[in-house]
Scaffold this active site. Sequence first.
Site, short mmCIF file in Angstrom:
data_model
loop_
_atom_site.label_atom_id
_atom_site.label_comp_id
_atom_site.label_asym_id
_atom_site.label_seq_id
_atom_site.Cartn_x
_atom_site.Cartn_y
_atom_site.Cartn_z
N GLU A 1 -5.27 -8.62 0.88
CA GLU A 1 -5.85 -8.35 2.21
C GLU A 1 -7.33 -8.09 2.05
OE1 GLU A 1 -4.13 -5.04 4.40
OE2 GLU A 1 -2.11 -5.82 4.04
N GLU B 1 0.79 -1.23 0.00
CA GLU B 1 0.00 0.00 0.00
C GLU B 1 0.83 1.28 0.00
OE1 GLU B 1 -3.06 0.16 2.93
OE2 GLU B 1 -3.88 -1.78 2.38
C1 FCB Z 1 -4.59 -2.03 5.54
C2 FCB Z 1 -3.15 -2.23 6.01
C3 FCB Z 1 -3.03 -3.26 7.11
C4 FCB Z 1 -4.13 -3.11 8.12
C5 FCB Z 1 -5.47 -3.11 7.44
C6 FCB Z 1 -6.64 -3.06 8.38
O1 FCB Z 1 -4.73 -0.83 4.87
O2 FCB Z 1 -2.38 -2.66 4.91
O3 FCB Z 1 -1.78 -3.15 7.71
O4 FCB Z 1 -3.93 -1.94 8.82
O5 FCB Z 1 -5.53 -2.01 6.56
#
Ligand code: FCB
Length: 461
Positions: free
Chosen positions: A362, A179
């Site tokens: 994620e 990210e």
């Molecule tokens: C994402 C991050 C991760 C965590 C989630 C909830 O943006 O990559 O580290 O904080 O959110």
Amino acid sequence: MMATRAHPQNTDSSPLSEDTAALRFCSDFVWGVAASAAQTESRNGRGPSNWDALCNDRGAMLDGSTNALCTQFEDLYPRDLELLAQAGVQAFRFSIAWPRVQPDGPGPANAAGLAVYDRMVDAMLEKGITPWPTLFYWDVPAWAGDFRQREICQRLADYAEIVARKLGDRVQQWIVLNEPNSVALRGYAAQVHAPAFNSAEAAYAAIHHQNLAQGLAFQALRATLPGGHRIGTTVNLQPVRAETNSAQDEQAARMVDALWNRAFVDPLYGKGYPRLAAGLIAPYVAEGDMELIAVKPDFLGMNYYSRIYVRQAADHVLGIAQGQAPRHLANTDYFHVEPDGLTEMLLRLHDEYDAPQLYITETGFAMPDPQPRDGVVDDLGRIAHLAGYLKAAQAAHAQGVHLKGLFYWSATDNWEWAQGFAKRFGLIQVDRATLARTPKRSLGYFADCIRHNAALDAPQT
Ligand code: FCB
């Protein structure tokens, strides 16, 4: 040293109802979990980082915690891996802490720091879990500076090469950045994340310098790794909506799409910076940079939680602020719930970037979990949301998107950056006082989905 174990394909042929069979993923779909060093490892044995500095400056995060201990993953990971292996989890997206590998300065690695990951990778392979390391997951060693400066790019690439030399004989799947859009916009413009700057120029510089660092790291990895590896990267991708249909808010939405989504994905595929952002980033771009950045990754990782709603805001450094999401949307403890936004973004990536191999690197849900009873945490609410997101992912797969895997965020409850430990995302609960691990019911649901390689219905009770 362990040999890499090939992963069994998802060949479950147990009888499924016709409906459930239609919810299957591709046969080489990877079911994984994700975590990061800065959110799970303690400070012991590593050098100071940008996030340590933020904790120290603020005294503590919103819940009064710091990152001093986190879940002590660097020592306690065997228990996590055991629970995950029992559930059939096939892959672990973890991260390497740059401040552990190069604690004090550039040059050769700290052998003890690198050995931590050597052991971790072997432990995963022993359990039949494929390691998917992320090289840069937001923690910068204090000596390395920050992304306003161009010098950090080569430093990050040198560090990537050190790790590749050590683990490249066993690790085949590599993720370079996590990210970079969150880092640039939350860390350099919005003061929420480290290094907590409040400057549009700093954010534009951080966009370009992370992209460039990534290009250099790809180059170093491709030159160093033995054959058979795959290198990708991740971006937090969110469909953007204007809070109202005013011309100003619509313009803000186009700008956020350019700065949050496109400024990271377009250049990777050789499209350069999007028109709305190009002029702002141009002062940092040197000759040859865009060619270096256009690495065409082997796969693209998308982190997805929800859409983003925005409005124009003259008092913000970027002239934009987060807007209200529609009131009808369900909320978790952190984000609102929008499975259809996941399908939307996957289809868009497929259409606009020439059908790349995609992984949801994620997705997950923060919920206030109950206390364990009879050794299990009953988190039906999380399961219901997860089932919705899995179905949304499967809907994209059914429409031809090359969706190759999904990593649940997160393996265990952990330290949620500026929020501290207050937000609990894990499939495994971590007791704050004892650090004891207890599986949640959602881990069992995830295990069932893995066994059937399908987006199963959530249990009702
Ligand atoms: C994402 C991050 C991760 C965590 C989630 C909830 O943006 O990559 O580290 O904080 O959110």
